[in-house]
Write a protein that holds these residues in place. Structure first.
Motif, mmCIF file in Angstrom:
data_model
loop_
_atom_site.group_PDB
_atom_site.id
_atom_site.type_symbol
_atom_site.label_atom_id
_atom_site.label_comp_id
_atom_site.label_asym_id
_atom_site.label_seq_id
_atom_site.Cartn_x
_atom_site.Cartn_y
_atom_site.Cartn_z
ATOM 1 N N ALA A 146 0.815 -1.216 0.000
ATOM 2 C CA ALA A 146 0.000 0.000 0.000
ATOM 3 C C ALA A 146 0.851 1.269 0.000
ATOM 4 C CB ALA A 146 -0.938 0.005 1.204
ATOM 5 N N ASN A 147 2.085 1.190 0.469
ATOM 6 C CA ASN A 147 2.957 2.361 0.507
ATOM 7 C C ASN A 147 3.666 2.606 -0.811
ATOM 8 O OD1 ASN A 147 2.675 3.354 3.225
ATOM 9 N ND2 ASN A 147 3.706 1.491 3.905
ATOM 10 N N THR A 148 4.197 1.539 -1.406
ATOM 11 C CA THR A 148 5.024 1.700 -2.610
ATOM 12 C C THR A 148 4.284 1.381 -3.904
ATOM 13 O OG1 THR A 148 5.823 -0.587 -2.555
ATOM 14 C CG2 THR A 148 7.039 1.054 -1.251
ATOM 15 N N GLY A 149 3.183 0.622 -3.800
ATOM 16 C CA GLY A 149 2.472 0.194 -4.999
ATOM 17 C C GLY A 149 3.083 -1.000 -5.679
ATOM 18 N N GLU A 150 4.167 -1.528 -5.109
ATOM 19 C CA GLU A 150 4.837 -2.685 -5.698
ATOM 20 C C GLU A 150 4.053 -3.970 -5.431
ATOM 21 O OE1 GLU A 150 8.746 -2.807 -4.118
ATOM 22 O OE2 GLU A 150 9.428 -1.001 -5.182
ATOM 23 N N THR A 151 4.043 -4.865 -6.418
ATOM 24 C CA THR A 151 3.347 -6.144 -6.287
ATOM 25 C C THR A 151 4.053 -7.037 -5.268
ATOM 26 O OG1 THR A 151 2.586 -6.038 -8.572
ATOM 27 C CG2 THR A 151 2.571 -8.204 -7.524
ATOM 28 N N VAL A 152 3.265 -7.664 -4.397
ATOM 29 C CA VAL A 152 3.798 -8.593 -3.398
ATOM 30 C C VAL A 152 3.384 -9.999 -3.820
ATOM 31 C CG1 VAL A 152 3.924 -9.171 -0.938
ATOM 32 C CG2 VAL A 152 3.531 -6.803 -1.644
ATOM 33 N N GLU A 153 4.183 -10.625 -4.674
ATOM 34 C CA GLU A 153 3.834 -11.917 -5.256
ATOM 35 C C GLU A 153 3.648 -12.995 -4.194
ATOM 36 O OE1 GLU A 153 3.095 -12.581 -8.235
ATOM 37 O OE2 GLU A 153 3.819 -10.886 -9.413
ATOM 38 N N GLU A 154 4.521 -13.003 -3.185
ATOM 39 C CA GLU A 154 4.485 -14.072 -2.182
ATOM 40 C C GLU A 154 3.230 -14.030 -1.322
ATOM 41 O OE1 GLU A 154 7.416 -10.861 -0.688
ATOM 42 O OE2 GLU A 154 6.758 -11.780 -2.574
ATOM 43 N N ALA A 155 2.486 -12.911 -1.354
ATOM 44 C CA ALA A 155 1.267 -12.812 -0.544
ATOM 45 C C ALA A 155 0.241 -13.857 -0.963
ATOM 46 C CB ALA A 155 0.667 -11.412 -0.647
ATOM 47 N N GLY A 156 0.264 -14.245 -2.256
ATOM 48 C CA GLY A 156 -0.680 -15.236 -2.748
ATOM 49 C C GLY A 156 -0.470 -16.616 -2.162
ATOM 50 N N LYS A 157 0.664 -16.835 -1.520
ATOM 51 C CA LYS A 157 0.936 -18.123 -0.884
ATOM 52 C C LYS A 157 0.359 -18.189 0.532
ATOM 53 C CE LYS A 157 5.309 -18.495 -3.435
ATOM 54 N NZ LYS A 157 6.780 -18.594 -3.313
ATOM 55 N N GLU A 158 -0.067 -17.045 1.034
ATOM 56 C CA GLU A 158 -0.580 -16.975 2.400
ATOM 57 C C GLU A 158 -2.059 -17.364 2.424
ATOM 58 O OE1 GLU A 158 -0.575 -16.843 6.219
ATOM 59 O OE2 GLU A 158 1.247 -16.122 5.221
ATOM 60 N N GLU A 159 -2.410 -18.383 3.204
ATOM 61 C CA GLU A 159 -3.779 -18.886 3.236
ATOM 62 C C GLU A 159 -4.774 -17.799 3.608
ATOM 63 O OE1 GLU A 159 -5.641 -22.903 4.890
ATOM 64 O OE2 GLU A 159 -5.206 -21.502 6.516
ATOM 65 N N PHE A 160 -4.447 -16.990 4.602
ATOM 66 C CA PHE A 160 -5.363 -15.927 5.042
ATOM 67 C C PHE A 160 -5.703 -14.993 3.881
ATOM 68 C CE2 PHE A 160 -6.462 -11.821 6.851
ATOM 69 C CZ PHE A 160 -7.313 -12.163 7.902
ATOM 70 N N VAL A 161 -4.696 -14.687 3.052
ATOM 71 C CA VAL A 161 -4.907 -13.794 1.921
ATOM 72 C C VAL A 161 -5.681 -14.489 0.813
ATOM 73 C CG1 VAL A 161 -3.746 -12.440 0.123
ATOM 74 C CG2 VAL A 161 -2.823 -12.474 2.456
ATOM 75 N N ARG A 162 -5.276 -15.718 0.466
ATOM 76 C CA ARG A 162 -5.910 -16.449 -0.642
ATOM 77 C C ARG A 162 -7.388 -16.690 -0.407
ATOM 78 N NH1 ARG A 162 -4.808 -21.196 -0.823
ATOM 79 N NH2 ARG A 162 -3.290 -21.520 0.839
ATOM 80 N N LEU A 163 -7.752 -17.069 0.811
ATOM 81 C CA LEU A 163 -9.134 -17.475 1.076
ATOM 82 C C LEU A 163 -10.074 -16.305 1.309
ATOM 83 C CD1 LEU A 163 -8.588 -20.660 3.285
ATOM 84 C CD2 LEU A 163 -8.899 -20.474 0.814
ATOM 85 N N LEU A 164 -9.534 -15.107 1.431
ATOM 86 C CA LEU A 164 -10.385 -13.929 1.595
ATOM 87 C C LEU A 164 -10.426 -13.080 0.323
ATOM 88 C CD1 LEU A 164 -9.579 -12.836 5.257
ATOM 89 C CD2 LEU A 164 -11.646 -13.924 4.397
ATOM 90 N N ASN A 165 -9.917 -13.623 -0.768
ATOM 91 C CA ASN A 165 -9.993 -12.982 -2.075
ATOM 92 C C ASN A 165 -10.349 -14.051 -3.097
ATOM 93 O OD1 ASN A 165 -8.642 -10.054 -1.805
ATOM 94 N ND2 ASN A 165 -7.545 -11.486 -0.489
ATOM 95 N N HIS A 166 -10.955 -13.659 -4.192
ATOM 96 C CA HIS A 166 -11.285 -14.677 -5.191
ATOM 97 C C HIS A 166 -11.168 -14.120 -6.611
ATOM 98 C CE1 HIS A 166 -15.233 -12.672 -5.103
ATOM 99 N NE2 HIS A 166 -15.441 -13.225 -6.290
ATOM 100 N N GLU A 167 -10.872 -15.030 -7.511
ATOM 101 C CA GLU A 167 -10.736 -14.736 -8.930
ATOM 102 C C GLU A 167 -12.102 -14.861 -9.594
ATOM 103 O OE1 GLU A 167 -7.938 -16.550 -12.572
ATOM 104 O OE2 GLU A 167 -7.939 -17.443 -10.566
ATOM 105 N N SER A 168 -12.359 -14.047 -10.619
ATOM 106 C CA SER A 168 -13.666 -14.143 -11.277
ATOM 107 C C SER A 168 -13.561 -13.858 -12.775
ATOM 108 C CB SER A 168 -14.672 -13.177 -10.635
ATOM 109 O OG SER A 168 -14.273 -11.831 -10.833
ATOM 110 N N TYR A 169 -14.530 -14.409 -13.511
ATOM 111 C CA TYR A 169 -14.664 -14.202 -14.952
ATOM 112 C C TYR A 169 -16.092 -13.753 -15.225
ATOM 113 C CZ TYR A 169 -10.344 -16.915 -15.368
ATOM 114 O OH TYR A 169 -9.064 -17.368 -15.258
ATOM 115 N N MET A 170 -16.251 -12.716 -16.048
ATOM 116 C CA MET A 170 -17.582 -12.212 -16.403
ATOM 117 C C MET A 170 -17.737 -12.296 -17.909
ATOM 118 S SD MET A 170 -17.608 -8.984 -13.786
ATOM 119 C CE MET A 170 -17.000 -9.284 -12.104
ATOM 120 N N ILE A 171 -18.689 -13.116 -18.347
ATOM 121 C CA ILE A 171 -18.896 -13.359 -19.768
ATOM 122 C C ILE A 171 -20.172 -12.654 -20.204
ATOM 123 C CG2 ILE A 171 -19.307 -15.139 -21.519
ATOM 124 C CD1 ILE A 171 -17.775 -17.060 -19.561
#
Length: 294
Positions: A146-171
């Protein structure tokens, strides 16, 4: 080739009950290899009576094993919904919330255990999103500092983060191109409403294809349009939609007005609550001062 129009909920459900077809469609949309797929218990999301016959509209959930880029496997929940009307956004939110509460059986190091699954949502929309010009929109969670705007790739490995966000497709079904250039275009072309005939139940599919998945879908939808019982269910769905539209036209403005009044009342109640709490604090302070004077 005349096929049943899969924009109808009953046809959509019939198409995806064939798990080979479902696996092919989902794999193409998600651009992953799905090695295992099973349909979760169906849930009724709307029900009405027409001439003594119940019509039920379904959302479909799939438990899926996907093969990841590193060769490992992961179990996810794919929630697939279809709606003709933009007024169903709250329905999407309600059922997504239910899936966030579910647990499933996974095998970790040879041991079965219950845990929450990552969720991927796919929405087939029979209406247009005004600010989305592309037919298929992929919204994927990205995590940034949130401070630098840089992507934190390793955050996606954290269960707390993964399970409280979701991917979606809109057709957006009504924006699907007739000029199919990619395999995703070809697979989704069987939903293209530009092929619709005077009979809304049918599409006159004119594209030549040698894609085995598309051919299998066309065969199943050809069987569906020839099925008299399927036709009657589509008629019932039409009646349901007409009645819904009439009610929405008649009572929509009234409901919106009542919702606004309810929101205003909530604000007044909150303001009164704050005033009462302030008075209670003042009374408590006065009692404290009186006690000190004794």
């Amino acid at each position: 080739m005349t096929i049943a129009n899969p924009i109808y909920d009953i046809v959509f459900k019939y198409l995806l009950e064939d798990l080979d077809i479902a696996k092919g469609i989902l794999s193409t949309i998600l651009n992953v290899e799905i090695t295992e797929l099973s349909i979760q218990p169906q849930e009724t999301i709307a029900e009405t009576e027409q001439d003594g016959k119940a019509i039920r509209i379904y959302r479909i959930d799939f438990a899926s094993i996907i093969k990841q880029k590193d060769g490992s496997s992961k179990k996810i929940l794919i929630e697939l919904q279809k709606s003709k009307r933009s007024t169903n956004v709250l329905r999407f939110r309600r059922y997504l919330a239910e899936n966030y509460q579910k647990e499933d059986t996974v095998v970790v190091n040879g041991v079965e255990r219950k845990e929450s699954l990552e969720i991927v949502t796919i929405y087939f929309l029979g209406f247009n999103l005004e600010n989305v010009p592309v037919p298929v929109l992929h919204a994927n969670h990205r995590f940034k500092d949130a401070n630098t705007g840089e992507t934190v790739e390793e955050a996606g490995k954290e269960e707390f983060v993964r399970l409280l966000n979701h991917e979606s497709y809109m057709i957006q079904i009504r924006k699907l191109p007739k000029d199919t250039k990619t395999r995703l275009d070809k697979v989704l072309s069987i939903f293209n409403q530009s092929y619709k005939t005077r009979d809304d139940h049918a599409l006159e599919y004119k594209e030549d294809t040698d894609d085995p998945l598309v051919q299998k879908m066309l065969y199943r939808l050809t069987r569906a349009i020839a099925d008299e019982a399927m036709r009657k269910k589509m008629d019932i769905e039409d009646e349901f939609d007409r009645e819904y539209q009439e009610l929405e036209n008649k009572y929509g403005n009234i409901i919106e007005q009542k919702n606004q009044e309810l929101e205003q009342n909530k604000q007044v109640i909150e303001q009164n609550r704050q005033v009462i709490e302030e008075k209670e604090r003042e009374i408590a302070e006065m009692k404290r001062l009186l006690e000190n004077k004794k």
